[in-house]
Design an enzyme around this catalytic site. Structure first.
Site, PDB file in Angstrom:
ATOM      1  N   ASP A 154     -10.666  24.291   2.654  1.00 15.99           N
ATOM      2  CA  ASP A 154     -10.907  23.269   1.639  1.00 15.99           C
ATOM      3  C   ASP A 154     -10.779  21.893   2.295  1.00 15.99           C
ATOM      4  O   ASP A 154      -9.790  21.171   2.112  1.00 15.99           O
ATOM      5  CB  ASP A 154      -9.894  23.433   0.503  1.00 15.99           C
ATOM      6  CG  ASP A 154     -10.176  22.514  -0.674  1.00 15.99           C
ATOM      7  OD1 ASP A 154     -11.222  21.836  -0.662  1.00 15.99           O
ATOM      8  OD2 ASP A 154      -9.354  22.484  -1.609  1.00 15.99           O
TER       9      ASP A 154
ATOM     10  N   TYR B 262      -7.137  40.227   4.194  1.00 22.78           N
ATOM     11  CA  TYR B 262      -7.149  39.349   5.353  1.00 22.78           C
ATOM     12  C   TYR B 262      -6.819  40.057   6.663  1.00 22.78           C
ATOM     13  O   TYR B 262      -7.300  39.662   7.724  1.00 22.78           O
ATOM     14  CB  TYR B 262      -6.146  38.211   5.172  1.00 22.78           C
ATOM     15  CG  TYR B 262      -6.450  37.249   4.061  1.00 22.78           C
ATOM     16  CD1 TYR B 262      -7.038  36.011   4.322  1.00 22.78           C
ATOM     17  CD2 TYR B 262      -6.129  37.551   2.741  1.00 22.78           C
ATOM     18  CE1 TYR B 262      -7.299  35.108   3.311  1.00 22.78           C
ATOM     19  CE2 TYR B 262      -6.385  36.656   1.716  1.00 22.78           C
ATOM     20  CZ  TYR B 262      -6.975  35.442   2.001  1.00 22.78           C
ATOM     21  OH  TYR B 262      -7.231  34.551   0.991  1.00 22.78           O
TER      22      TYR B 262
ATOM     23  N   ARG C  57     -17.063  20.091   5.127  1.00 22.23           N
ATOM     24  CA  ARG C  57     -17.537  21.281   4.406  1.00 22.23           C
ATOM     25  C   ARG C  57     -19.062  21.395   4.422  1.00 22.23           C
ATOM     26  O   ARG C  57     -19.618  22.456   4.708  1.00 22.23           O
ATOM     27  CB  ARG C  57     -17.033  21.281   2.967  1.00 22.23           C
ATOM     28  CG  ARG C  57     -17.467  22.537   2.177  1.00 22.23           C
ATOM     29  CD  ARG C  57     -17.120  22.439   0.697  1.00 22.23           C
ATOM     30  NE  ARG C  57     -15.692  22.323   0.498  1.00 22.23           N
ATOM     31  CZ  ARG C  57     -15.096  21.290  -0.077  1.00 22.23           C
ATOM     32  NH1 ARG C  57     -15.823  20.245  -0.480  1.00 22.23           N
ATOM     33  NH2 ARG C  57     -13.799  21.268  -0.252  1.00 22.23           N
TER      34      ARG C  57
ATOM     35  N   GLU D 141     -11.390  31.512  -1.924  1.00 24.71           N
ATOM     36  CA  GLU D 141     -10.067  31.285  -2.517  1.00 24.71           C
ATOM     37  C   GLU D 141     -10.241  30.179  -3.547  1.00 24.71           C
ATOM     38  O   GLU D 141     -10.958  29.215  -3.298  1.00 24.71           O
ATOM     39  CB  GLU D 141      -9.032  30.824  -1.478  1.00 24.71           C
ATOM     40  CG  GLU D 141      -8.690  31.823  -0.391  1.00 24.71           C
ATOM     41  CD  GLU D 141      -7.739  31.238   0.661  1.00 24.71           C
ATOM     42  OE1 GLU D 141      -7.271  30.084   0.466  1.00 24.71           O
ATOM     43  OE2 GLU D 141      -7.466  31.920   1.662  1.00 24.71           O
TER      44      GLU D 141
ATOM     45  N   TYR E 134      -6.744  32.980  -5.653  1.00 24.00           N
ATOM     46  CA  TYR E 134      -5.655  33.042  -4.683  1.00 24.00           C
ATOM     47  C   TYR E 134      -4.337  32.880  -5.441  1.00 24.00           C
ATOM     48  O   TYR E 134      -4.080  31.845  -6.029  1.00 24.00           O
ATOM     49  CB  TYR E 134      -5.804  31.934  -3.644  1.00 24.00           C
ATOM     50  CG  TYR E 134      -4.824  32.026  -2.512  1.00 24.00           C
ATOM     51  CD1 TYR E 134      -5.089  32.846  -1.413  1.00 24.00           C
ATOM     52  CD2 TYR E 134      -3.632  31.315  -2.537  1.00 24.00           C
ATOM     53  CE1 TYR E 134      -4.181  32.933  -0.362  1.00 24.00           C
ATOM     54  CE2 TYR E 134      -2.724  31.402  -1.497  1.00 24.00           C
ATOM     55  CZ  TYR E 134      -3.008  32.211  -0.413  1.00 24.00           C
ATOM     56  OH  TYR E 134      -2.105  32.308   0.618  1.00 24.00           O
TER      57      TYR E 134
ATOM     58  N   ASN F 211     -11.921  32.819   9.140  1.00 25.10           N
ATOM     59  CA  ASN F 211     -11.283  32.212   7.981  1.00 25.10           C
ATOM     60  C   ASN F 211     -10.596  30.911   8.397  1.00 25.10           C
ATOM     61  O   ASN F 211      -9.662  30.921   9.213  1.00 25.10           O
ATOM     62  CB  ASN F 211     -10.236  33.153   7.376  1.00 25.10           C
ATOM     63  CG  ASN F 211      -9.453  32.499   6.245  1.00 25.10           C
ATOM     64  OD1 ASN F 211     -10.046  32.023   5.286  1.00 25.10           O
ATOM     65  ND2 ASN F 211      -8.135  32.450   6.374  1.00 25.10           N
ATOM     66  N   GLU F 212     -11.093  29.802   7.877  1.00 21.65           N
ATOM     67  CA  GLU F 212     -10.486  28.491   8.095  1.00 21.65           C
ATOM     68  C   GLU F 212     -10.257  28.179   9.579  1.00 21.65           C
ATOM     69  O   GLU F 212      -9.291  27.504   9.929  1.00 21.65           O
ATOM     70  CB  GLU F 212      -9.166  28.367   7.328  1.00 21.65           C
ATOM     71  CG  GLU F 212      -9.336  28.454   5.827  1.00 21.65           C
ATOM     72  CD  GLU F 212      -8.075  28.074   5.063  1.00 21.65           C
ATOM     73  OE1 GLU F 212      -6.965  28.190   5.634  1.00 21.65           O
ATOM     74  OE2 GLU F 212      -8.189  27.664   3.899  1.00 21.65           O
TER      75      GLU F 212
END
Length: 455
Positions: free
Chosen positions: A210, A97, A215, A269, A300, A167-168
Protein backbone atom coordinates in the site's frame (compact mmCIF):
# COMPACT_ATOMS: atom_id res chain seq x y z
CA UNK A 1 3.38 -52.73 -40.31
CA UNK A 2 6.00 -50.00 -40.61
CA UNK A 3 3.59 -47.70 -42.50
CA UNK A 4 0.85 -48.19 -39.90
CA UNK A 5 3.28 -47.38 -37.11
CA UNK A 6 4.35 -44.27 -38.98
CA UNK A 7 0.74 -43.11 -39.39
CA UNK A 8 0.03 -43.78 -35.72
CA UNK A 9 3.13 -41.89 -34.60
CA UNK A 10 2.30 -38.98 -36.87
CA UNK A 11 -1.24 -38.83 -35.58
CA UNK A 12 -0.12 -38.93 -32.00
CA UNK A 13 2.50 -36.24 -32.58
CA UNK A 14 0.02 -33.98 -34.31
CA UNK A 15 -2.54 -34.40 -31.58
CA UNK A 16 -0.09 -33.85 -28.75
CA UNK A 17 0.78 -30.52 -30.33
CA UNK A 18 -2.91 -29.58 -30.33
CA UNK A 19 -3.44 -30.72 -26.75
CA UNK A 20 -0.60 -28.63 -25.37
CA UNK A 21 -1.45 -25.39 -27.14
CA UNK A 22 -1.85 -22.39 -24.85
CA UNK A 23 -5.51 -21.25 -24.52
CA UNK A 24 -6.36 -17.70 -25.56
CA UNK A 25 -6.35 -15.60 -22.37
CA UNK A 26 -9.45 -13.66 -23.33
CA UNK A 27 -11.83 -16.65 -23.50
CA UNK A 28 -12.97 -18.37 -20.28
CA UNK A 29 -12.19 -22.07 -20.05
CA UNK A 30 -14.99 -24.52 -19.37
CA UNK A 31 -15.10 -25.76 -15.77
CA UNK A 32 -14.05 -29.29 -14.96
CA UNK A 33 -17.14 -31.46 -14.70
CA UNK A 34 -15.28 -33.96 -12.52
CA UNK A 35 -14.01 -31.49 -9.95
CA UNK A 36 -15.79 -30.52 -6.75
CA UNK A 37 -15.23 -26.90 -7.71
CA UNK A 38 -15.20 -25.35 -11.18
CA UNK A 39 -11.78 -24.13 -12.26
CA UNK A 40 -11.31 -20.35 -12.17
CA UNK A 41 -9.58 -18.64 -15.08
CA UNK A 42 -8.46 -15.10 -15.86
CA UNK A 43 -10.02 -13.57 -18.95
CA UNK A 44 -10.35 -9.97 -20.05
CA UNK A 45 -10.12 -7.93 -16.86
CA UNK A 46 -11.90 -10.42 -14.61
CA UNK A 47 -11.95 -13.94 -13.23
CA UNK A 48 -14.45 -16.57 -14.37
CA UNK A 49 -15.61 -20.08 -13.70
CA UNK A 50 -17.12 -21.12 -16.97
CA UNK A 51 -19.31 -18.22 -18.10
CA UNK A 52 -19.93 -17.00 -14.56
CA UNK A 53 -18.00 -14.02 -13.17
CA UNK A 54 -15.91 -14.92 -10.11
CA UNK A 55 -15.26 -12.44 -7.31
CA UNK A 56 -12.62 -12.95 -4.63
CA UNK A 57 -14.49 -12.84 -1.29
CA UNK A 58 -12.09 -14.08 1.31
CA UNK A 59 -9.46 -13.67 4.01
CA UNK A 60 -5.71 -13.66 4.39
CA UNK A 61 -4.79 -16.79 6.33
CA UNK A 62 -1.53 -17.30 8.23
CA UNK A 63 -2.16 -18.38 11.85
CA UNK A 64 0.93 -17.64 13.91
CA UNK A 65 2.02 -14.92 11.51
CA UNK A 66 5.22 -14.72 9.50
CA UNK A 67 7.38 -15.15 12.61
CA UNK A 68 6.21 -18.74 13.00
CA UNK A 69 6.97 -19.62 9.35
CA UNK A 70 4.59 -22.60 9.33
CA UNK A 71 2.37 -23.95 6.57
CA UNK A 72 -1.26 -24.17 7.81
CA UNK A 73 -2.25 -26.33 4.84
CA UNK A 74 0.25 -29.01 5.81
CA UNK A 75 -1.32 -29.45 9.27
CA UNK A 76 -4.65 -31.21 8.94
CA UNK A 77 -5.72 -30.44 12.52
CA UNK A 78 -5.11 -26.72 12.03
CA UNK A 79 -6.73 -26.39 8.63
CA UNK A 80 -9.81 -28.46 9.52
CA UNK A 81 -10.33 -26.41 12.67
CA UNK A 82 -10.26 -23.21 10.64
CA UNK A 83 -12.25 -24.47 7.66
CA UNK A 84 -15.19 -24.88 10.04
CA UNK A 85 -14.85 -21.16 10.81
CA UNK A 86 -14.48 -20.25 7.14
CA UNK A 87 -17.81 -21.91 6.46
CA UNK A 88 -19.45 -19.70 9.08
CA UNK A 89 -18.00 -16.62 7.41
CA UNK A 90 -19.24 -17.65 3.97
CA UNK A 91 -15.96 -16.89 2.18
CA UNK A 92 -14.87 -18.39 -1.14
CA UNK A 93 -11.09 -17.73 -1.07
CA UNK A 94 -8.12 -17.76 1.30
CA UNK A 95 -4.60 -16.55 0.73
CA UNK A 96 -1.72 -18.46 2.33
CA UNK A 97 1.62 -16.64 2.64
CA UNK A 98 3.95 -19.46 3.71
CA UNK A 99 3.93 -22.90 2.08
CA UNK A 100 6.05 -25.98 2.74
CA UNK A 101 6.60 -27.30 -0.78
CA UNK A 102 7.97 -30.59 0.57
CA UNK A 103 4.74 -31.45 2.44
CA UNK A 104 1.52 -33.16 1.39
CA UNK A 105 -1.51 -30.88 1.13
CA UNK A 106 -4.17 -33.29 -0.14
CA UNK A 107 -6.32 -33.41 2.99
CA UNK A 108 -6.50 -29.67 3.55
CA UNK A 109 -6.91 -28.72 -0.11
CA UNK A 110 -9.64 -31.27 -0.66
CA UNK A 111 -11.41 -30.18 2.53
CA UNK A 112 -11.27 -26.58 1.33
CA UNK A 113 -12.66 -27.63 -2.05
CA UNK A 114 -15.50 -29.47 -0.34
CA UNK A 115 -16.25 -26.22 1.53
CA UNK A 116 -16.30 -24.27 -1.75
CA UNK A 117 -13.07 -22.42 -1.00
CA UNK A 118 -10.28 -21.53 -3.43
CA UNK A 119 -6.67 -20.85 -2.45
CA UNK A 120 -4.17 -18.21 -3.60
CA UNK A 121 -0.60 -19.33 -2.92
CA UNK A 122 2.45 -17.15 -2.31
CA UNK A 123 5.33 -18.85 -4.14
CA UNK A 124 7.99 -17.25 -1.90
CA UNK A 125 8.80 -17.84 1.74
CA UNK A 126 11.28 -16.21 4.17
CA UNK A 127 14.12 -18.51 3.06
CA UNK A 128 13.45 -18.42 -0.68
CA UNK A 129 12.62 -14.91 -1.88
CA UNK A 130 13.90 -11.82 -3.70
CA UNK A 131 15.97 -9.42 -1.60
CA UNK A 132 14.40 -6.00 -2.29
CA UNK A 133 17.62 -4.05 -1.74
CA UNK A 134 20.02 -6.57 -3.33
CA UNK A 135 17.87 -8.40 -5.87
CA UNK A 136 20.51 -9.59 -8.34
CA UNK A 137 22.17 -12.28 -6.19
CA UNK A 138 18.81 -13.48 -4.81
CA UNK A 139 17.37 -14.14 -8.28
CA UNK A 140 19.11 -17.46 -8.82
CA UNK A 141 18.52 -21.08 -9.79
CA UNK A 142 18.10 -22.27 -6.19
CA UNK A 143 15.40 -19.68 -5.61
CA UNK A 144 13.56 -20.60 -8.80
CA UNK A 145 13.77 -24.32 -7.97
CA UNK A 146 11.82 -23.63 -4.76
CA UNK A 147 9.31 -21.41 -6.58
CA UNK A 148 8.74 -24.05 -9.27
CA UNK A 149 8.45 -26.81 -6.64
CA UNK A 150 5.66 -24.81 -5.01
CA UNK A 151 3.87 -24.69 -8.35
CA UNK A 152 4.32 -28.45 -8.66
CA UNK A 153 2.84 -28.95 -5.20
CA UNK A 154 -0.37 -26.99 -5.85
CA UNK A 155 -1.06 -27.01 -9.58
CA UNK A 156 -2.84 -30.35 -9.28
CA UNK A 157 -5.69 -28.96 -7.19
CA UNK A 158 -8.69 -27.54 -9.01
CA UNK A 159 -9.20 -25.03 -6.20
CA UNK A 160 -5.76 -23.47 -6.63
CA UNK A 161 -6.96 -20.09 -7.89
CA UNK A 162 -3.67 -18.25 -8.44
CA UNK A 163 -0.02 -17.83 -7.49
CA UNK A 164 1.68 -14.69 -6.21
CA UNK A 165 5.20 -14.19 -7.56
CA UNK A 166 5.98 -11.77 -4.75
CA UNK A 167 4.49 -9.83 -1.87
CA UNK A 168 5.41 -6.23 -1.07
CA UNK A 169 8.94 -6.65 -2.41
CA UNK A 170 8.75 -3.08 -3.68
CA UNK A 171 7.88 -0.77 -0.80
CA UNK A 172 8.30 2.89 0.21
CA UNK A 173 12.08 2.72 -0.06
CA UNK A 174 12.68 4.14 -3.54
CA UNK A 175 15.70 1.88 -4.06
CA UNK A 176 13.40 -1.14 -3.73
CA UNK A 177 11.83 -0.21 -7.09
CA UNK A 178 15.00 -1.59 -8.72
CA UNK A 179 13.92 -5.08 -7.59
CA UNK A 180 10.83 -4.85 -9.83
CA UNK A 181 12.84 -6.23 -12.77
CA UNK A 182 13.56 -9.40 -10.82
CA UNK A 183 10.00 -9.80 -9.56
CA UNK A 184 8.74 -9.44 -13.12
CA UNK A 185 11.34 -11.95 -14.33
CA UNK A 186 10.11 -14.40 -11.69
CA UNK A 187 6.54 -13.86 -12.88
CA UNK A 188 7.67 -14.54 -16.45
CA UNK A 189 9.52 -17.68 -15.38
CA UNK A 190 6.56 -19.02 -13.37
CA UNK A 191 4.19 -18.55 -16.30
CA UNK A 192 6.64 -20.21 -18.68
CA UNK A 193 7.19 -23.11 -16.26
CA UNK A 194 3.43 -23.70 -16.04
CA UNK A 195 3.16 -23.69 -19.84
CA UNK A 196 6.24 -25.80 -20.57
CA UNK A 197 5.23 -28.41 -18.00
CA UNK A 198 1.87 -28.79 -19.71
CA UNK A 199 -0.08 -27.59 -16.70
CA UNK A 200 -3.45 -25.95 -16.38
CA UNK A 201 -3.03 -22.19 -16.89
CA UNK A 202 -3.25 -21.05 -13.27
CA UNK A 203 -2.95 -17.22 -13.18
CA UNK A 204 0.29 -15.68 -11.86
CA UNK A 205 0.51 -12.13 -10.54
CA UNK A 206 1.99 -9.85 -7.89
CA UNK A 207 0.74 -8.48 -4.56
CA UNK A 208 1.83 -4.85 -4.17
CA UNK A 209 2.30 -2.86 -0.97
CA UNK A 210 0.00 0.00 0.00
CA UNK A 211 2.44 2.64 -1.30
CA UNK A 212 0.86 5.47 -3.25
CA UNK A 213 4.06 6.91 -4.73
CA UNK A 214 4.83 3.85 -6.86
CA UNK A 215 1.59 1.84 -7.05
CA UNK A 216 0.62 2.98 -10.53
CA UNK A 217 4.14 2.70 -11.95
CA UNK A 218 4.40 -0.83 -10.60
CA UNK A 219 1.00 -1.79 -11.99
CA UNK A 220 1.95 -0.43 -15.40
CA UNK A 221 5.30 -2.20 -15.26
CA UNK A 222 3.71 -5.58 -14.54
CA UNK A 223 1.41 -5.17 -17.55
CA UNK A 224 3.79 -3.78 -20.18
CA UNK A 225 6.03 -5.48 -22.72
CA UNK A 226 5.56 -8.71 -24.63
CA UNK A 227 2.81 -11.14 -23.67
CA UNK A 228 5.23 -13.57 -22.05
CA UNK A 229 6.49 -10.81 -19.73
CA UNK A 230 3.08 -9.54 -18.58
CA UNK A 231 1.28 -10.75 -15.47
CA UNK A 232 -2.06 -12.53 -15.58
CA UNK A 233 -3.46 -10.16 -12.92
CA UNK A 234 -2.41 -7.42 -10.52
CA UNK A 235 -3.28 -7.13 -6.81
CA UNK A 236 -2.46 -4.59 -4.18
CA UNK A 237 -2.89 -4.10 -0.44
CA UNK A 238 -5.05 -1.21 0.73
CA UNK A 239 -5.64 0.19 4.22
CA UNK A 240 -7.30 3.49 3.36
CA UNK A 241 -10.93 2.63 4.16
CA UNK A 242 -11.08 3.41 7.89
CA UNK A 243 -14.84 3.06 8.48
CA UNK A 244 -15.43 5.91 6.08
CA UNK A 245 -16.93 5.73 2.59
CA UNK A 246 -16.13 5.29 -1.08
CA UNK A 247 -15.03 8.91 -1.61
CA UNK A 248 -13.40 9.74 1.73
CA UNK A 249 -11.25 6.63 1.46
CA UNK A 250 -10.09 7.62 -2.01
CA UNK A 251 -11.45 4.44 -3.56
CA UNK A 252 -13.17 6.48 -6.25
CA UNK A 253 -9.74 7.51 -7.51
CA UNK A 254 -8.47 3.92 -7.37
CA UNK A 255 -11.32 2.94 -9.66
CA UNK A 256 -10.56 5.84 -12.00
CA UNK A 257 -6.83 5.11 -12.05
CA UNK A 258 -7.27 1.44 -12.96
CA UNK A 259 -10.13 1.80 -15.44
CA UNK A 260 -9.09 0.15 -18.73
CA UNK A 261 -5.98 -1.30 -17.07
CA UNK A 262 -6.36 -4.45 -19.15
CA UNK A 263 -5.93 -7.15 -16.48
CA UNK A 264 -7.97 -8.51 -13.56
CA UNK A 265 -7.39 -6.54 -10.35
CA UNK A 266 -8.29 -7.38 -6.76
CA UNK A 267 -7.23 -6.30 -3.26
CA UNK A 268 -4.77 -8.82 -1.84
CA UNK A 269 -5.19 -7.26 1.62
CA UNK A 270 -7.71 -4.71 2.83
CA UNK A 271 -8.77 -3.38 6.21
CA UNK A 272 -8.18 -0.57 8.65
CA UNK A 273 -8.55 -0.78 12.44
CA UNK A 274 -7.86 2.82 13.43
CA UNK A 275 -11.53 3.86 13.44
CA UNK A 276 -13.45 0.69 14.20
CA UNK A 277 -14.27 -1.98 11.70
CA UNK A 278 -17.66 -2.53 10.08
CA UNK A 279 -16.35 -3.81 6.72
CA UNK A 280 -18.07 -1.32 4.48
CA UNK A 281 -15.43 -2.21 1.91
CA UNK A 282 -17.46 -5.28 0.93
CA UNK A 283 -20.49 -3.29 -0.16
CA UNK A 284 -18.21 -1.11 -2.28
CA UNK A 285 -16.32 -4.03 -3.81
CA UNK A 286 -19.56 -5.78 -4.76
CA UNK A 287 -21.21 -2.57 -5.97
CA UNK A 288 -21.65 -1.15 -9.48
CA UNK A 289 -19.03 1.55 -8.95
CA UNK A 290 -16.26 -1.05 -8.67
CA UNK A 291 -17.14 -4.34 -10.36
CA UNK A 292 -16.23 -3.20 -13.86
CA UNK A 293 -12.64 -2.73 -12.64
CA UNK A 294 -12.15 -4.84 -9.48
CA UNK A 295 -12.78 -8.52 -8.79
CA UNK A 296 -13.19 -8.43 -5.03
CA UNK A 297 -10.60 -8.71 -2.31
CA UNK A 298 -9.13 -10.46 0.73
CA UNK A 299 -9.76 -9.11 4.22
CA UNK A 300 -6.64 -8.85 6.37
CA UNK A 301 -6.76 -11.08 8.36
CA UNK A 302 -8.32 -14.20 9.88
CA UNK A 303 -6.16 -14.97 12.93
CA UNK A 304 -5.50 -12.32 15.57
CA UNK A 305 -1.78 -11.54 15.84
CA UNK A 306 0.20 -8.78 17.54
CA UNK A 307 -0.90 -6.27 14.91
CA UNK A 308 -4.54 -6.70 16.09
CA UNK A 309 -6.08 -7.08 12.61
CA UNK A 310 -7.47 -10.59 13.13
CA UNK A 311 -11.11 -11.51 13.68
CA UNK A 312 -10.51 -14.89 15.39
CA UNK A 313 -8.40 -15.45 18.51
CA UNK A 314 -6.38 -18.67 18.65
CA UNK A 315 -4.38 -19.23 21.83
CA UNK A 316 -1.76 -21.32 20.06
CA UNK A 317 -1.42 -22.48 16.48
CA UNK A 318 -2.38 -26.06 17.37
CA UNK A 319 -5.15 -25.08 19.78
CA UNK A 320 -8.35 -27.06 19.08
CA UNK A 321 -10.60 -24.06 19.72
CA UNK A 322 -11.16 -20.66 18.14
CA UNK A 323 -12.66 -17.61 19.85
CA UNK A 324 -14.70 -15.56 17.42
CA UNK A 325 -14.13 -11.84 18.09
CA UNK A 326 -16.89 -9.24 17.51
CA UNK A 327 -15.41 -8.43 14.10
CA UNK A 328 -15.94 -12.06 13.05
CA UNK A 329 -19.72 -11.74 12.99
CA UNK A 330 -19.52 -8.23 11.48
CA UNK A 331 -17.48 -9.58 8.59
CA UNK A 332 -19.85 -12.52 8.07
CA UNK A 333 -22.85 -10.20 8.13
CA UNK A 334 -21.24 -7.83 5.62
CA UNK A 335 -20.56 -10.71 3.22
CA UNK A 336 -24.12 -12.03 3.58
CA UNK A 337 -25.61 -8.58 3.01
CA UNK A 338 -23.54 -8.01 -0.13
CA UNK A 339 -23.53 -11.15 -2.30
CA UNK A 340 -21.55 -11.39 -5.50
CA UNK A 341 -23.38 -9.60 -8.32
CA UNK A 342 -25.01 -11.53 -11.12
CA UNK A 343 -24.04 -10.98 -14.73
CA UNK A 344 -20.63 -9.82 -15.91
CA UNK A 345 -20.47 -6.77 -13.63
CA UNK A 346 -19.36 -4.62 -16.55
CA UNK A 347 -16.12 -6.55 -17.07
CA UNK A 348 -14.10 -6.06 -20.24
CA UNK A 349 -13.96 -9.04 -22.57
CA UNK A 350 -10.38 -8.52 -23.76
CA UNK A 351 -7.03 -7.99 -22.16
CA UNK A 352 -4.34 -5.59 -23.33
CA UNK A 353 -0.92 -4.26 -22.37
CA UNK A 354 -0.17 -0.72 -21.22
CA UNK A 355 2.84 1.54 -21.74
CA UNK A 356 5.84 0.94 -19.48
CA UNK A 357 6.44 3.66 -16.86
CA UNK A 358 9.31 6.07 -17.29
CA UNK A 359 12.02 6.65 -14.73
CA UNK A 360 11.39 9.40 -12.19
CA UNK A 361 12.15 10.23 -8.55
CA UNK A 362 9.76 7.53 -7.31
CA UNK A 363 10.56 4.88 -9.93
CA UNK A 364 14.20 4.08 -10.65
CA UNK A 365 13.78 1.37 -13.31
CA UNK A 366 15.12 2.74 -16.59
CA UNK A 367 14.99 -0.33 -18.83
CA UNK A 368 12.23 -2.52 -20.21
CA UNK A 369 14.58 -5.50 -20.45
CA UNK A 370 14.35 -8.25 -17.84
CA UNK A 371 17.11 -10.42 -16.37
CA UNK A 372 17.62 -13.67 -18.26
CA UNK A 373 16.65 -16.81 -16.42
CA UNK A 374 19.76 -18.27 -14.69
CA UNK A 375 21.43 -20.90 -16.86
CA UNK A 376 21.14 -23.61 -14.20
CA UNK A 377 17.38 -23.05 -13.98
CA UNK A 378 16.64 -23.66 -17.65
CA UNK A 379 16.58 -27.43 -17.27
CA UNK A 380 13.65 -27.19 -14.84
CA UNK A 381 11.47 -26.11 -17.75
CA UNK A 382 11.97 -29.48 -19.41
CA UNK A 383 12.68 -31.88 -16.57
CA UNK A 384 10.68 -30.34 -13.71
CA UNK A 385 11.89 -28.81 -10.47
CA UNK A 386 12.02 -32.00 -8.41
CA UNK A 387 11.44 -32.13 -4.67
CA UNK A 388 10.95 -28.83 -2.88
CA UNK A 389 13.35 -27.72 -0.11
CA UNK A 390 10.48 -26.98 2.25
CA UNK A 391 10.85 -24.55 5.14
CA UNK A 392 14.05 -26.02 6.54
CA UNK A 393 16.30 -25.70 3.51
CA UNK A 394 19.52 -23.71 3.34
CA UNK A 395 17.84 -20.73 1.71
CA UNK A 396 18.59 -19.06 -1.59
CA UNK A 397 19.54 -15.42 -1.01
CA UNK A 398 23.20 -15.87 -1.93
CA UNK A 399 23.19 -19.36 -3.40
CA UNK A 400 24.96 -18.47 -6.66
CA UNK A 401 23.84 -19.51 -10.18
CA UNK A 402 22.50 -16.03 -10.89
CA UNK A 403 21.41 -14.36 -14.11
CA UNK A 404 24.31 -13.35 -16.36
CA UNK A 405 22.59 -10.66 -18.42
CA UNK A 406 19.35 -9.34 -19.85
CA UNK A 407 16.94 -11.43 -21.86
CA UNK A 408 15.44 -10.52 -25.21
CA UNK A 409 11.71 -9.77 -25.20
CA UNK A 410 9.84 -13.00 -25.84
CA UNK A 411 12.33 -15.17 -23.97
CA UNK A 412 9.56 -16.44 -21.71
CA UNK A 413 7.48 -17.83 -24.56
CA UNK A 414 6.34 -21.40 -23.98
CA UNK A 415 8.81 -23.50 -25.94
CA UNK A 416 8.22 -27.17 -25.30
CA UNK A 417 6.46 -30.02 -23.59
CA UNK A 418 7.44 -32.01 -20.52
CA UNK A 419 10.05 -34.72 -21.05
CA UNK A 420 7.98 -37.08 -18.87
CA UNK A 421 4.43 -38.25 -19.43
CA UNK A 422 3.81 -37.48 -15.78
CA UNK A 423 3.17 -33.95 -14.66
CA UNK A 424 6.23 -32.19 -13.25
CA UNK A 425 8.88 -34.58 -12.07
CA UNK A 426 6.60 -37.54 -11.54
CA UNK A 427 3.78 -35.81 -9.67
CA UNK A 428 0.39 -37.30 -10.52
CA UNK A 429 -2.86 -35.39 -10.13
CA UNK A 430 -5.11 -36.27 -7.20
CA UNK A 431 -8.06 -35.22 -9.30
CA UNK A 432 -8.46 -35.52 -13.09
CA UNK A 433 -7.29 -32.56 -15.15
CA UNK A 434 -10.05 -30.93 -17.17
CA UNK A 435 -8.29 -31.70 -20.48
CA UNK A 436 -8.51 -35.47 -20.13
CA UNK A 437 -11.90 -36.13 -21.79
CA UNK A 438 -11.05 -33.78 -24.64
CA UNK A 439 -7.68 -35.45 -25.20
CA UNK A 440 -9.28 -38.90 -25.40
CA UNK A 441 -12.01 -37.70 -27.75
CA UNK A 442 -9.51 -35.89 -29.93
CA UNK A 443 -7.22 -38.91 -30.10
CA UNK A 444 -10.05 -41.14 -31.23
CA UNK A 445 -10.99 -38.61 -33.88
CA UNK A 446 -7.44 -38.31 -35.25
CA UNK A 447 -6.93 -42.07 -35.36
CA UNK A 448 -10.25 -42.59 -37.06
CA UNK A 449 -9.49 -39.87 -39.58
CA UNK A 450 -6.20 -41.47 -40.55
CA UNK A 451 -7.71 -44.93 -40.89
CA UNK A 452 -5.65 -46.35 -38.06
CA UNK A 453 -7.22 -49.19 -36.11
CA UNK A 454 -6.02 -50.12 -32.62
CA UNK A 455 -6.05 -53.85 -32.07
Amino acid sequence: MRSRSFVLASALAAFIGLATATPTPTHPESPSKRASLPIVTASGNAFWHGNTRFYVRGVDYQPGGSSLAADPLADTTVCQRDIAEFKKLGINTIRVYIIDNSANHDTCMNALADAGIYVIIDANNPLYSINRLDPGPSYNAVYLQSVFATIDAFIKYDNTLAFFSGNEVINDNVNSTLSARYVKATTRDMRQYIGNRGYRKVPVGYSAADVSQNRMQLAQYMNCGTDDERSDFFAFNDYSWCNTDFFTSGWDQKVKNFTDYGLPIFLSEYGCISNGRDFGEIAALMGKKMTSVYSGGLMYEYALEENKFGIAKIDSVDSPTVKELPEFSKFAEALAANPAPTGDGGAASTTHAVACPTKDSNWLVDSTLLPAIPENAKNYMKEGAGSGPGLKGDGSQNAGSTSTGDAKPGSGTITGTPSSSKNAAGITFARPVEKAPFIIAGLVFVLTLTGTVLL
